[in-house]
Motif scaffolding. Structure first.
Motif, short mmCIF file in Angstrom:
data_model
loop_
_atom_site.label_atom_id
_atom_site.label_comp_id
_atom_site.label_asym_id
_atom_site.label_seq_id
_atom_site.Cartn_x
_atom_site.Cartn_y
_atom_site.Cartn_z
N ILE A 1 15.09 49.10 5.57
CA ILE A 1 14.01 48.64 6.45
C ILE A 1 13.27 47.46 5.83
CG2 ILE A 1 11.86 49.32 7.59
CD1 ILE A 1 14.44 50.50 8.81
N ILE A 2 13.03 47.52 4.52
CA ILE A 2 12.39 46.40 3.83
C ILE A 2 13.29 45.17 3.93
CG2 ILE A 2 11.71 45.52 1.56
CD1 ILE A 2 10.80 48.40 0.90
N GLY A 3 14.59 45.35 3.73
CA GLY A 3 15.53 44.23 3.83
C GLY A 3 15.62 43.67 5.23
N ALA A 4 15.58 44.54 6.25
CA ALA A 4 15.62 44.06 7.63
C ALA A 4 14.38 43.24 7.96
CB ALA A 4 15.75 45.24 8.59
N ALA A 5 13.24 43.68 7.47
CA ALA A 5 12.02 42.90 7.68
C ALA A 5 12.12 41.55 6.97
CB ALA A 5 10.80 43.67 7.18
N LEU A 6 12.72 41.54 5.79
CA LEU A 6 12.92 40.28 5.08
C LEU A 6 13.89 39.36 5.80
CD1 LEU A 6 13.03 41.32 1.32
CD2 LEU A 6 11.38 39.82 2.42
N VAL A 7 14.93 39.94 6.41
CA VAL A 7 15.87 39.12 7.19
C VAL A 7 15.14 38.42 8.32
CG1 VAL A 7 17.82 39.24 8.80
CG2 VAL A 7 17.96 40.43 6.64
N VAL A 8 14.29 39.14 9.02
CA VAL A 8 13.56 38.55 10.14
C VAL A 8 12.59 37.48 9.65
CG1 VAL A 8 11.92 39.05 11.99
CG2 VAL A 8 13.82 40.61 11.57
N VAL A 9 11.81 37.80 8.65
CA VAL A 9 10.79 36.85 8.18
C VAL A 9 11.44 35.61 7.56
CG1 VAL A 9 8.93 36.53 6.50
CG2 VAL A 9 9.02 38.61 7.87
N LEU A 10 12.39 35.81 6.65
CA LEU A 10 13.02 34.67 5.99
C LEU A 10 13.89 33.87 6.96
CD1 LEU A 10 13.99 36.15 2.51
CD2 LEU A 10 12.07 34.67 3.09
N GLY A 11 14.51 34.53 7.92
CA GLY A 11 15.30 33.81 8.91
C GLY A 11 14.45 32.89 9.76
N ILE A 12 13.25 33.32 10.11
CA ILE A 12 12.35 32.49 10.90
C ILE A 12 11.73 31.39 10.04
CG2 ILE A 12 10.17 32.49 12.18
CD1 ILE A 12 11.01 35.19 13.33
N VAL A 13 11.33 31.73 8.81
CA VAL A 13 10.70 30.75 7.94
C VAL A 13 11.69 29.67 7.51
CG1 VAL A 13 9.65 30.43 5.67
CG2 VAL A 13 8.91 32.30 7.12
N PHE A 14 12.91 30.07 7.12
CA PHE A 14 13.90 29.11 6.65
C PHE A 14 14.62 28.40 7.78
CE2 PHE A 14 14.52 31.43 2.39
CZ PHE A 14 13.51 30.69 1.82
N LYS A 15 14.26 28.68 9.02
CA LYS A 15 14.89 28.00 10.14
C LYS A 15 14.57 26.51 10.15
CE LYS A 15 15.50 28.41 15.06
NZ LYS A 15 15.06 29.02 16.28
N MET A 16 13.52 26.12 9.45
CA MET A 16 13.15 24.71 9.36
C MET A 16 14.18 23.91 8.57
SD MET A 16 9.09 25.00 8.65
CE MET A 16 9.15 26.38 7.54
N VAL A 17 14.89 24.57 7.65
CA VAL A 17 15.88 23.91 6.80
C VAL A 17 17.24 24.02 7.46
CG1 VAL A 17 16.88 23.92 4.48
CG2 VAL A 17 14.53 24.65 4.81
N GLU A 18 18.09 23.03 7.24
CA GLU A 18 19.44 23.09 7.79
C GLU A 18 20.18 24.26 7.14
OE1 GLU A 18 23.24 20.17 8.56
OE2 GLU A 18 21.56 19.47 7.40
N TYR A 19 20.83 25.07 7.94
CA TYR A 19 21.49 26.31 7.53
C TYR A 19 20.52 27.28 6.89
CZ TYR A 19 25.67 23.58 8.35
OH TYR A 19 26.63 22.81 8.91
N GLY A 20 19.25 27.16 7.17
CA GLY A 20 18.24 28.03 6.58
C GLY A 20 18.30 29.45 7.07
N SER A 21 18.74 29.64 8.31
CA SER A 21 18.85 31.01 8.82
C SER A 21 19.89 31.80 8.04
CB SER A 21 19.20 31.00 10.30
OG SER A 21 18.14 30.50 11.05
N PHE A 22 20.94 31.12 7.63
CA PHE A 22 21.96 31.81 6.84
C PHE A 22 21.44 32.17 5.46
CE2 PHE A 22 24.67 29.18 9.72
CZ PHE A 22 25.16 30.24 10.46
N ILE A 23 20.64 31.29 4.89
CA ILE A 23 20.01 31.60 3.60
C ILE A 23 19.04 32.76 3.77
CG2 ILE A 23 18.49 30.69 1.79
CD1 ILE A 23 19.66 27.91 2.46
N GLY A 24 18.30 32.75 4.86
CA GLY A 24 17.36 33.83 5.14
C GLY A 24 18.04 35.15 5.42
N MET A 25 19.31 35.12 5.83
CA MET A 25 20.07 36.35 6.03
C MET A 25 20.73 36.82 4.73
SD MET A 25 22.06 35.61 9.54
CE MET A 25 21.24 35.13 11.04
#
Length: 116
Positions: free
Chosen positions: A8-32
């Motif tokens: 659950i902690i990791g899933a919350a991190l996937v959501v938060v980091l995926g949205i935050v790193f979306k500004m960077v190219e391929y950032g969603s993949f890094i956030g996942m």
């Protein structure tokens, strides 16, 4: 064995980091990928359990992230006129990609924990 607290902690991190790193190219993949490494490191039961927990983390977090990305993105908003099947298909695709990335991250995180 699945450690649900870390999933659950990791899933919350996937959501938060995926949205935050979306500004960077391929950032969603890094956030996942990064939460998979963290979950694999925290589980500390070998690479198989790291991969299992990473897959569960990726499925849960990727599904939620997929729904949020398609509803919050202005370039994808015309797809919302087609209804729920498009949103569901996008969320399943994001969950599948996130599950693969988090499984690899879980293996890497568990191997890091074994080396330390």
């Amino acid at each position: 064995m699945i450690n649900w607290k870390y999933c659950i902690i990791g899933a919350a991190l996937v959501v938060v980091l995926g949205i935050v790193f979306k500004m960077v190219e391929y950032g969603s993949f890094i956030g996942m990928f990064i939460p998979g490494v963290i979950v694999g490191y925290l589980v500390n039961n070998g690479y198989k359990n790291g991969a299992k927990n990473g897959i569960i983390t990726g499925i849960i977090g990727g599904f939620i992230l997929g729904i949020l990305q398609i509803t919050l993105d202005n370039t994808l908003s015309p797809l919302l006129n087609h209804g729920l099947p498009i949103i569901f298909a996008f969320a399943l695709t994001a969950a599948f990609v996130s599950a693969i990335l988090d499984a690899v991250g879980g293996i890497i995180g568990s191997r890091i924990r074994d080396r330390i």
